[in-house]
Design a protein around this motif. Sequence first.
Motif, PDB file in Angstrom:
ATOM      1  N   ALA A  23      -4.808  10.430   7.023  1.00 50.98           N
ATOM      2  CA  ALA A  23      -5.546   9.171   7.038  1.00 50.98           C
ATOM      3  C   ALA A  23      -6.817   9.309   6.228  1.00 50.98           C
ATOM      4  O   ALA A  23      -7.261  10.419   5.918  1.00 50.98           O
ATOM      5  CB  ALA A  23      -5.885   8.798   8.473  1.00 50.98           C
ATOM      6  N   GLU A  24      -7.422   8.172   5.904  1.00 52.30           N
ATOM      7  CA  GLU A  24      -8.705   8.205   5.180  1.00 52.30           C
ATOM      8  C   GLU A  24      -9.791   8.774   6.099  1.00 52.30           C
ATOM      9  O   GLU A  24      -9.545   8.985   7.296  1.00 52.30           O
ATOM     10  CB  GLU A  24      -9.039   6.820   4.619  1.00 52.30           C
ATOM     11  CG  GLU A  24      -9.057   5.692   5.621  1.00 52.30           C
ATOM     12  CD  GLU A  24     -10.323   5.667   6.455  1.00 52.30           C
ATOM     13  OE1 GLU A  24     -11.376   6.055   5.915  1.00 52.30           O
ATOM     14  OE2 GLU A  24     -10.260   5.278   7.625  1.00 52.30           O
ATOM     15  N   ASN A  41       0.821  -1.216   0.000  1.00 48.51           N
ATOM     16  CA  ASN A  41       0.000   0.000   0.000  1.00 48.51           C
ATOM     17  C   ASN A  41       0.852   1.261   0.000  1.00 48.51           C
ATOM     18  O   ASN A  41       0.347   2.362  -0.090  1.00 48.51           O
ATOM     19  CB  ASN A  41      -0.901   0.035   1.233  1.00 48.51           C
ATOM     20  CG  ASN A  41      -2.046  -0.941   1.083  1.00 48.51           C
ATOM     21  OD1 ASN A  41      -2.420  -1.277  -0.027  1.00 48.51           O
ATOM     22  ND2 ASN A  41      -2.574  -1.389   2.199  1.00 48.51           N
ATOM     23  N   LEU A  42       2.123   1.107   0.147  1.00 46.58           N
ATOM     24  CA  LEU A  42       2.995   2.283   0.218  1.00 46.58           C
ATOM     25  C   LEU A  42       3.835   2.342  -1.043  1.00 46.58           C
ATOM     26  O   LEU A  42       4.123   1.328  -1.668  1.00 46.58           O
ATOM     27  CB  LEU A  42       3.919   2.158   1.437  1.00 46.58           C
ATOM     28  CG  LEU A  42       3.213   1.977   2.787  1.00 46.58           C
ATOM     29  CD1 LEU A  42       4.225   1.610   3.858  1.00 46.58           C
ATOM     30  CD2 LEU A  42       2.468   3.231   3.176  1.00 46.58           C
ATOM     31  N   PRO A  51     -14.085   4.971  -0.245  1.00 51.86           N
ATOM     32  CA  PRO A  51     -14.160   3.621   0.323  1.00 51.86           C
ATOM     33  C   PRO A  51     -12.914   2.767   0.078  1.00 51.86           C
ATOM     34  O   PRO A  51     -12.571   1.933   0.924  1.00 51.86           O
ATOM     35  CB  PRO A  51     -15.388   2.998  -0.353  1.00 51.86           C
ATOM     36  CG  PRO A  51     -15.686   3.839  -1.532  1.00 51.86           C
ATOM     37  CD  PRO A  51     -15.141   5.198  -1.254  1.00 51.86           C
ATOM     38  N   VAL A  52     -12.232   2.983  -1.067  1.00 47.38           N
ATOM     39  CA  VAL A  52     -11.017   2.180  -1.318  1.00 47.38           C
ATOM     40  C   VAL A  52      -9.954   2.503  -0.274  1.00 47.38           C
ATOM     41  O   VAL A  52      -9.329   1.617   0.312  1.00 47.38           O
ATOM     42  CB  VAL A  52     -10.479   2.416  -2.754  1.00 47.38           C
ATOM     43  CG1 VAL A  52      -9.071   1.862  -2.920  1.00 47.38           C
ATOM     44  CG2 VAL A  52     -11.409   1.777  -3.783  1.00 47.38           C
ATOM     45  N   ALA A  53      -9.765   3.808  -0.001  1.00 45.81           N
ATOM     46  CA  ALA A  53      -8.774   4.197   1.009  1.00 45.81           C
ATOM     47  C   ALA A  53      -9.184   3.663   2.381  1.00 45.81           C
ATOM     48  O   ALA A  53      -8.342   3.217   3.173  1.00 45.81           O
ATOM     49  CB  ALA A  53      -8.638   5.721   1.054  1.00 45.81           C
ATOM     50  N   GLU A  69      -6.671   1.184   4.218  1.00 45.65           N
ATOM     51  CA  GLU A  69      -5.949   1.667   5.397  1.00 45.65           C
ATOM     52  C   GLU A  69      -6.521   1.112   6.688  1.00 45.65           C
ATOM     53  O   GLU A  69      -5.789   0.688   7.582  1.00 45.65           O
ATOM     54  CB  GLU A  69      -5.979   3.194   5.446  1.00 45.65           C
ATOM     55  CG  GLU A  69      -5.003   3.802   4.460  1.00 45.65           C
ATOM     56  CD  GLU A  69      -5.052   5.315   4.467  1.00 45.65           C
ATOM     57  OE1 GLU A  69      -5.617   5.903   5.400  1.00 45.65           O
ATOM     58  OE2 GLU A  69      -4.530   5.895   3.502  1.00 45.65           O
ATOM     59  N   HIS A  70      -7.833   1.135   6.783  1.00 43.95           N
ATOM     60  CA  HIS A  70      -8.438   0.731   8.047  1.00 43.95           C
ATOM     61  C   HIS A  70      -8.351  -0.777   8.237  1.00 43.95           C
ATOM     62  O   HIS A  70      -8.050  -1.268   9.322  1.00 43.95           O
ATOM     63  CB  HIS A  70      -9.889   1.194   8.096  1.00 43.95           C
ATOM     64  CG  HIS A  70     -10.450   1.223   9.477  1.00 43.95           C
ATOM     65  ND1 HIS A  70     -10.158   2.224  10.375  1.00 43.95           N
ATOM     66  CD2 HIS A  70     -11.269   0.364  10.127  1.00 43.95           C
ATOM     67  CE1 HIS A  70     -10.779   1.986  11.510  1.00 43.95           C
ATOM     68  NE2 HIS A  70     -11.461   0.860  11.392  1.00 43.95           N
TER      69      HIS A  70
END
Length: 467
Positions: free
Chosen positions: A86-87, A9-10, A344-346, A350-351
Amino acid sequence: MKNTDIEKNLSKNNAGIAVRDGFTGGLGVILATLGSAVGLGNIWKFPYLTGVNGGAAFLIVYLLSTLLVGLPVMISEHMLGRKAKAEAISTFLKLNPNKKQPWWLIGVFGVVAAFMIMAFYTEVAGWVFAYVIKSLGNGIFSTDPAVTGAAFGSMISNPWISLGIQWAVLALVGFIILQGVAKGIERTAKRVMPVLFALLIIVVIRSLTLEGALEGLKFLFMPDFSKLTGAAILTAMGLAFFKLSIGMGTMITYGSYFGDDQNIPMNATKVMLGDLVVSLLAGMAIFPAVFAYGVEPDAGPSLLFITIPTVFASMPFGHFFMVIFFLLTSLAAIGAMLSLIEVPVAFLSEHYRMTRNKATIVIVGLLAAVGSLAALSSNVLAEAKLFGKTFFDLFDFLSSNVLLPVGGLFIVLFVSWVIGWNKVEKALTNNGTLKNVKLVKFYFNVTRYVTPILVLVVLLNGFGVFG
Ligand code: PFF
């Protein structure tokens, strides 16, 4: 979850160290954010709502909403996102000092709103994409609204075509989102926005040089306040929210991709103005032409698909301009959809620490399911109504006129009463490096007193509470 999953993700910076994906600089920030704001809202919604609600008077209320509500909410969202990095939902979880208060629900409502908007937005985008292809032929090129109406009707009344074009749009958006924030969203915006702008200018020049164009300009710019109702004022404010992609976490998510050196109030002002220019240009492309050929501007949502083709068919070189017009509209829709799906993708990636690929596939799948309710609203589900509205209309109404204003209201309350002046000052002056304290103080006071009261009054008024 395995470390390798987190790393996926990074992206890597120059030194090879993994960093959170984000926009690469000032131009990227502005164009990606403007790409979110500019969309079907400017070319489909703004003209048809202005047409239905009597023209210039509606435009003035819309302008006021943009300045007094839209801009403060946008600045607030960018600030929250950048502070939390953050998201949307995690932003409230991170920044809320009192963990017992459920401010994170704003983020949850945002994700729900994103789904609702995407559900009907992808369908309208599908119609526009289909019209780019249709405009190359002769099927919609007619001066007779009965012909263009029948062509539009046969497309939307077919459930398979409706679903097919929506899913094609979702696949395209999903494909771009998979590439990431900088390489997907930002790169697309940098390519699309200049082309969109140039094409729009071409159509505006054509429209303004038609005989009788002046009537259209009068309609757009000379107000007649007798046409204004409480419901129209709520619609204008709802449009300001929808237009600037605010009240639902999109701009929080985008703000989390801004660098710490970005001047947030300045960027938001530029985006607000840029978006306004595109709406006004769209109005100047549409109304002069509509009036020049004596067509009524109040057709509603079908203005773009039934009325506009007849207008192009009437004008010299109209075929060429119609292709350009639908092409630019489809380009405009892309950046907006990227920002909607990014929320929603983020959140998932992330969550729940999903890979971006997996999160994208899950969300595209869910959107195809929820979206089909909107896609089927003009055919097999035409009679399925809730509160007298089809799913398509309900999603549109609930998101713009309820969820986004309520979301925006709580966002400004959170910033001005929970985060508070000291932190806001630090965040928006970039720790004192920008010499804009007076402006920031002004923004803070508007956010604290003016915006929430306005939103509340307009919401209640729109629902007829004041009679
Ligand atoms: N601002 C987009 C438009 O005017 O077409 C629509 C939109 C995008 C609304 C993103 C909300 C959002 F979060």
